[in-house]
Design a protein around this motif. Sequence first.
Motif, PDB file in Angstrom:
ATOM      1  N   PHE A 149     -10.315   6.377  -2.993  1.00 36.51           N
ATOM      2  CA  PHE A 149     -10.242   5.842  -4.339  1.00 36.51           C
ATOM      3  C   PHE A 149     -11.628   6.010  -4.627  1.00 36.51           C
ATOM      4  O   PHE A 149     -11.713   5.975  -6.199  1.00 36.51           O
ATOM      5  N   ASP A 188       0.726  -1.137  -0.046  1.00 31.91           N
ATOM      6  CA  ASP A 188       0.001   0.031   0.033  1.00 31.91           C
ATOM      7  C   ASP A 188       0.979   1.259   0.031  1.00 31.91           C
ATOM      8  O   ASP A 188       0.779   2.048  -0.844  1.00 31.91           O
ATOM      9  N   ILE A 200     -12.363   8.890   5.767  1.00 33.98           N
ATOM     10  CA  ILE A 200     -13.314  10.117   5.437  1.00 33.98           C
ATOM     11  C   ILE A 200     -13.350  10.212   3.906  1.00 33.98           C
ATOM     12  O   ILE A 200     -12.470  10.410   3.492  1.00 33.98           O
ATOM     13  N   GLY A 226      -6.591   8.609  -5.038  1.00 31.69           N
ATOM     14  CA  GLY A 226      -6.138   7.282  -4.793  1.00 31.69           C
ATOM     15  C   GLY A 226      -6.075   6.390  -5.659  1.00 31.69           C
ATOM     16  O   GLY A 226      -5.774   5.159  -5.227  1.00 31.69           O
ATOM     17  N   GLY A 249      -4.662   1.684   9.263  1.00 29.36           N
ATOM     18  CA  GLY A 249      -3.562   0.614   8.337  1.00 29.36           C
ATOM     19  C   GLY A 249      -2.951   1.625   7.329  1.00 29.36           C
ATOM     20  O   GLY A 249      -1.915   1.254   6.993  1.00 29.36           O
ATOM     21  N   ALA A 255      -5.231  10.225   5.004  1.00 31.61           N
ATOM     22  CA  ALA A 255      -5.213   8.709   4.957  1.00 31.61           C
ATOM     23  C   ALA A 255      -6.088   8.165   5.739  1.00 31.61           C
ATOM     24  O   ALA A 255      -6.044   7.140   6.488  1.00 31.61           O
ATOM     25  N   THR A 256      -7.163   8.942   6.087  1.00 34.15           N
ATOM     26  CA  THR A 256      -8.438   8.300   6.965  1.00 34.15           C
ATOM     27  C   THR A 256      -9.395   7.672   5.920  1.00 34.15           C
ATOM     28  O   THR A 256      -9.084   7.721   4.864  1.00 34.15           O
ATOM     29  N   MET A 259      -2.540   5.200  -6.361  1.00 32.06           N
ATOM     30  CA  MET A 259      -1.882   4.484  -5.377  1.00 32.06           C
ATOM     31  C   MET A 259      -2.463   2.951  -5.468  1.00 32.06           C
ATOM     32  O   MET A 259      -1.697   1.902  -5.323  1.00 32.06           O
ATOM     33  N   LEU A 260      -3.728   2.734  -5.943  1.00 31.58           N
ATOM     34  CA  LEU A 260      -4.390   1.507  -6.219  1.00 31.58           C
ATOM     35  C   LEU A 260      -3.683   0.764  -7.146  1.00 31.58           C
ATOM     36  O   LEU A 260      -3.293  -0.430  -7.117  1.00 31.58           O
ATOM     37  N   THR A 301      -8.219   9.951  17.401  1.00 31.68           N
ATOM     38  CA  THR A 301      -7.849   9.028  18.767  1.00 31.68           C
ATOM     39  C   THR A 301      -6.471   9.042  18.850  1.00 31.68           C
ATOM     40  O   THR A 301      -5.661   8.898  18.100  1.00 31.68           O
ATOM     41  N   GLY A 340      -4.838  10.736   9.755  1.00 37.17           N
ATOM     42  CA  GLY A 340      -5.199   9.339  10.053  1.00 37.17           C
ATOM     43  C   GLY A 340      -3.943   8.524  10.686  1.00 37.17           C
ATOM     44  O   GLY A 340      -2.908   9.088  10.586  1.00 37.17           O
ATOM     45  N   ALA A 341      -4.411   7.607  11.099  1.00 33.72           N
ATOM     46  CA  ALA A 341      -3.330   6.817  11.865  1.00 33.72           C
ATOM     47  C   ALA A 341      -3.774   5.184  11.866  1.00 33.72           C
ATOM     48  O   ALA A 341      -3.255   4.326  12.534  1.00 33.72           O
TER      49      ALA A 341
END
Length: 282
Positions: free
Chosen positions: A226, A107, A199, A247, A133, A196-197, A250-251, A156, A130-131
Amino acid sequence: MVDRPIEEIVCCMGQPVAGNPTQFIMERAFNAAGLDWRYLTLEVPPENLSGALAGMRAMGFRGGNFTIPHKVAVIEHLDDLSEAARLMGAVNCVNQKDGQLIGENTDGKGFVQSLKKIVDPSGLKVAMFGAGGAARAVSVELGLSGVSEIIVINRTESRGQNLVDLLNNDVGIKSSLVIQDGEVEIDDDVNVVLNATSIGLGDADAQVPVVVETLSENMVVADVVFNPPQTWLLRQAAERGCTCLDGLGMLVNQAVIGFQIWTGVDPDPAVMREALEEYLEI
Ligand SMILES: NC(=O)c1ccc[n+]([C@@H]2O[C@H](COP(=O)([O-])OP(=O)(O)OC[C@H]3O[C@@H](n4cnc5c(N)ncnc54)[C@H](OP(=O)(O)O)[C@@H]3O)[C@@H](O)[C@H]2O)c1
């Protein structure tokens, strides 16, 4: 009897996995490369993961992709991990080599390859929402490709701090945490802003909690989401003159890397991109 070898099998395991475009992309690429391989999309609930891996070994599958919710859980069923997968603590691609199942994570590499088409990541300052995967995968690879600093912005605290500690202590990249509580301002000296969330996944109007006025035209703004590819964040960024990265690249890139790992053959990325766009009807 006709003397023909049996087809090689690779697969994707996840739950829910309907709507995952990888089979469509891979089978087009196998055809284009003249490879008699098959790609199966398999709905595997967590309680069946162990049995599914045993089946993969027993039936001699050449490898597979692992998606939600198996990216971490699959590790205990594997024989070895690549350095990146070990650092990330997550696997999205498994390769069978001499009967051993080796875990990889493609990824983050897919994202970095996409970014490199626009800008050299070395020395850049990144602000990443984001944090989870995807964020772990992308930020570890960004660290390994020489960015100077990664600001992790996450709702979080524990998950965000865990990633910041990984980046500082294990990847050796300067990193700090912003706990997201309301809209976040981006500093002027940030070069890359990254969502990278999740959302925006399945919702083109979902808003990433960023103060849009702090995005400037000298920034690259990227989204890992994506589907749909034109997210709210990317539309806002385009209006402000930023360079945008969706995205889809990346995919496709992570699929290219998986294909190379399994087959040893370079697929045609244009065939994969076209198949992805056809599958997503864009
Ligand atoms: N383009 C590609 O090739 C590619 C590859 C892999 C993944 N992806 C995409 O990446 C996205 C994330 O996947 P993942 O596996 O990282 O998911 P994940 O592990 O569940 O992590 C989700 C992240 O999003 C944050 N988040 C979710 N909803 C939020 C909200 N309403 N407000 C603030 N933060 C929110 C979570 O924050 P908390 O920690 O606070 O919960 C967490 O940091 C998905 O959309 C997936 O489709 C794309």
